[in-house]
Design an enzyme around this catalytic site. Structure first.
Site, mmCIF file in Angstrom:
data_model
loop_
_atom_site.group_PDB
_atom_site.id
_atom_site.type_symbol
_atom_site.label_atom_id
_atom_site.label_comp_id
_atom_site.label_asym_id
_atom_site.label_seq_id
_atom_site.Cartn_x
_atom_site.Cartn_y
_atom_site.Cartn_z
ATOM 1 N N ARG A 40 0.836 -1.213 0.000
ATOM 2 C CA ARG A 40 0.000 0.000 0.000
ATOM 3 C C ARG A 40 0.862 1.251 0.000
ATOM 4 N NH1 ARG A 40 2.720 1.957 3.310
ATOM 5 N NH2 ARG A 40 2.779 1.607 5.540
ATOM 6 N N GLU A 46 -0.233 9.948 8.637
ATOM 7 C CA GLU A 46 0.945 9.147 9.015
ATOM 8 C C GLU A 46 1.135 9.165 10.526
ATOM 9 O OE1 GLU A 46 2.218 6.600 7.158
ATOM 10 O OE2 GLU A 46 2.482 8.159 5.653
ATOM 11 N N ASP A 189 -1.872 -1.018 7.703
ATOM 12 C CA ASP A 189 -1.271 -1.800 6.618
ATOM 13 C C ASP A 189 -2.058 -3.072 6.337
ATOM 14 O OD1 ASP A 189 0.564 0.179 6.944
ATOM 15 O OD2 ASP A 189 2.222 -1.117 7.564
HETATM 16 MG MG MG Z 1 5.853 -3.230 7.386
#
Ligand code: MG
Ligand code: ADP
Length: 395
Positions: A40, A46, A189
């Site tokens: 991704r 972030e 993730d």
């Molecule tokens: Mg990672």
């Protein structure tokens, strides 16, 4: 450089190559299962996922593929084709049972896989043989680790079906990374690798786990990823430290997480906080706000607004969160210094890895050339499109 249309073909080619390697490695067996799970890129948001904030990633055409078959001997045989993975690349161990659970160890790469096997949500798992291959760069900030975990989980679903709950699937893969790879990562993730949707970025609320797809399909728009090809080794220790500092700030403010803290609360408590902790919290609180604003801008196709927020995000990560580095700053500065570039920022955990740049399609070649000319290192470029999440492939 990866062309946008090359995604599907590249996945197919990777699968065919992996089948060839499987046959070479296990000549007595024929593969019956092939699955893929994507890496991704995070457009914005972030270091917000472990603060129960918002993130806005999209799944990439880059994937990890697992090819294999069930076996009857109760043994799990694994091989990775990744050159960067530590040795040995091939290993065997008995399928886990209650009496005989798996534990982390060496090689390190296998911990991501073993963790998923150990925490898998159905039983009993039979033995199996599997080969893993990936075109997600390892350690490049595009989440090869989650793509490996989610690909392995998807493979296990084919040999021992679970209840098909996608949220639990992502959470199990995250748990594998926490407990077997000792990486206290957030949920982004694994979530995007499971749930990615073609032509969309996903706004993920990491507190409620609600997912809102945001179309990202304008033919005049390109998502350009630039890999700095550096990774400073701080990453391992710095990530848990940041996480700890965020928890400390939330606790000092009497909240469960920084999601529940607004800028006015933070300012009011400034004198009670260590200067560094204050700055960390300021990044997270401002970044959560920027991420929802960016999702709105994208919905409205207001790319200049989106780009402005990307640059603010980068500056905040550089100055307040201190997770950028010279190479990433150089790449962002080079990207921004030309026409047709909406925004650019570091993406992923930081200290190296990649930047993501939103650029007008007509300006992309010039932008790449400019970055090449100005970057002190050697960069790799990917022109990407939002792709689907984990899937079963046709052999
Ligand atoms: Mg990672
Ligand atoms: P990122 O997820 O950003 O690529 P991480 O440090 O989180 O970086 O994960 C990279 C690690 O994941 C590698 O060092 C390796 O141990 C493991 N890994 C990822 N993909 C593979 C693969 N195809 N084969 C073996 N190990 C892999």
């Amino acid at each position: 450089m990866a062309e946008p249309e090359a995604g599907v073909d590249a996945c197919q080619r990777l699968m065919e190559e992996t089948v060839r390697i499987f046959r070479e490695t296990y000549p007595a067996c024929e593969p019956t299962i092939a699955v893929a799970a994507p890496g991704r890129v995070n457009m914005i948001g972030e270091h917000t996922d472990y603060n129960q904030g918002f993130v806005l990633p999209m799944a990439l055409p880059l994937v990890t593929v697992v090819v294999g078959c069930k076996s009857t001997d109760g043994v799990i045989s694994l091989l990775t084709t990744a050159k960067e993975a530590d040795e040995p690349k091939r290993l065997e161990f008995p399928a886990p049972s209650e009496a005989n659970p798996l534990s982390p160890g060496l090689p390190r790469w296998a911990n991501y896989v073993k963790g998923v096997i150990q925490h898998y949500r159905a039983s009993p798992l039979p033995g199996f043989k599997a080969v893993m291959a990936s075109n997600v760069p390892l350690g490049g900030g595009l989440s090869s680790s989650a793509s490996l975990e989610v690909a392995m989980y998807t493979f296990l679903q084919q040999i021992c079906p679970d209840d098909g709950d996608l949220v639990e699937k992502a959470l199990t893969c995250q748990k594998a990374e926490h407990t077997f790879a000792s990486m206290p990562c957030g949920i982004m993730d694994q979530f995007i690798s499971v749930m990615g949707r073609k032509d969309h970025a996903l706004l993920i609320d990491c507190r409620s786990l609600e997912v809102t797809p945001v179309p990202l399909i304008d033919p005049n728009l390109v998502v350009l990823i630039t890999n700095s090809n550096v990774r400073h080794t701080l990453t391992g220790s710095e990530y848990p430290t940041r996480r700890q500092q965020c928890m400390e700030a939330a606790k000092a403010l009497g909240k469960e997480s920084l999601r529940d803290v607004c800028m006015a609360d933070l300012e009011a408590a400034k004198t009670c906080l260590e200067a560094e902790v204050y700055c960390r919290a300021r990044h997270v609180i401002s970044e959560i706000k920027r991420t929802t604003e960016a999702a709105d801008a994208l919905k409205a196709r207001n790319y200049w607004e989106f780009g402005k927020l990307m640059v603010q995000s980068h500056n905040s990560l550089r100055d307040d969160y201190e997770v950028s580095c010279r190479e990433l700053d150089e790449l962002v500065a080079a990207a921004m210094d030309g026409e047709g570039v909406y925004g650019s920022r570091m993406t992923g955990g930081g200290f190296g890895g990649c930047t993501v740049t939103l650029v007008d399609a007509a300006a992309v070649e010039k932008t790449i050339q400019r970055i090449k000319d100005r970057y002190s290192g050697t960069a790799t470029f990917y022109i990407t499109k939002p792709s689907n999440g984990a899937r079963v492939l046709k052999l």
